[in-house]
Motif scaffolding. Structure first.
Motif: not given
Ligand SMILES: C[S@@+](CC[C@H](N)C(=O)[O-])C[C@H]1O[C@@H](n2cnc3c(N)ncnc32)[C@H](O)[C@@H]1O
Length: 267
Positions: A142, A170, A179
């Motif tokens: 992330t 996520s 991502s």
């Protein structure tokens, strides 16, 4: 024991590698409720890396967890492999496996050798894989610099594999796209992404913990990777090719699963 915990995420509750492996990776059939998903993924990796169709110098696996099977079929075709995960416990587990103090997933590796018609036995193939694993590093997909530890810092990889990671890392579709961008920043133009995961899923369970999954459809997935500069070479789904998933949802509520091979466009 409570029937379930509130949904949580990997940032808040540490992963339990032993429970995960024994639940999902003791046999090729995996957890019975999960249907053919593991076989579908293993066949997918075999197909993706058969006969050197994808090859290069450096391979990265993102969100390896305690289960390095994602790099087994690729190992003969790469010089250096990096395993990565968000969880320190998984990194320790992988290190112990590499050092030979933990041995797991025997039937999975045997199956991969068998479908590959490999002349080498599973043990020889595992020795080769372990020899080529040059780093086991912390990763947070992330973040804009997902693999920040020194061994892999700044490296641009020829290929990336990842299984069942981006959809749990996520919290919503916007994060997911972010991502994908972070992952893509580590991949050379023209490099391959070999990715598998679940579709239309909201959670999966490890012991008494239920981790959140983002709900994503096959069309959304296809759309995201195309917009983010990937050419999709193949996108198979579980329900098309294998026995349909049954109705139980104790371990996970996925409706389908996918196996995708994509190429990062040159421009
Ligand atoms: C369902 S497990 C998948 C493990 C393994 N790849 C497999 O196919 O079985 C999800 C993995 O993603 C890792 N993970 C969760 N959030 C992450 C993040 N932000 N960055 C990288 N890995 C993450 C977890 O620690 C866990 O090992």
């Amino acid at each position: 024991m409570a029937a379930y915990t509130e949904l949580t995420n990997h940032r808040d509750v540490e992963f339990d590698p032993e429970t995960y492996v024994s639940l999902y990776y003791s046999t090729v059939a995996g957890e019975v409720e999960e249907g053919d998903i593991l076989k579908f993924f293993l066949d997918g990796f075999n197909h993706a890396f058969k006969a050197g169709a994808i090859t290069g110098s450096k391979l990265l696996d993102i969100g390896t967890g305690p289960t390095p099977h994602t790099t087994f079929c690729a190992a003969p075709w790469f010089d250096e492999i990096t395993l990565s995960d968000f969880s320190e416990k998984n990194l320790e587990f992988l290190q112990k496996w590499k050092d030979g103090t933990v041995s797991h997933m025997g039937p999975i590796f045997e199956y991969l050798v068998q479908i590959d018609n490999s002349r080498s036995c599973a043990e020889e193939r595992l020795d080769e894989l372990k020899r080529k694993i040059k780093a086991i590093v912390r990763c947070d997909v992330t973040q804009s610099n997902p693999v920040s530890s020194t061994p892999a810092d700044g490296v641009v990889f020829d290929a990336i594999t990842s299984s069942l990671c981006l959809d749990v890392a996520s919290t919503n579709l916007e994060d997911y796209v972010e991502s994908v961008r972070n992952l893509s920043s580590l991949l050379k133009p023209g490099g391959h992404l070999v990715l598998c995961g679940v579709l239309e899923c909201t959670f999966y369970r490890v012991g008494n913990i239920r981790y959140k999954n983002i709900h994503i459809t096959k069309d959304q997935l296809q759309d995201i990777y195309q917009k983010e500069g990937f050419e999709i070479l193949s996108l198979e789904d579980l329900n098309e090719n294998y026995a349909p998933h049954k109705d139980e949802t104790y371990y996970s509520d996925f409706k389908n699963a996918f196996f995708m091979i994509a190429k990062k466009k040159e421009h």
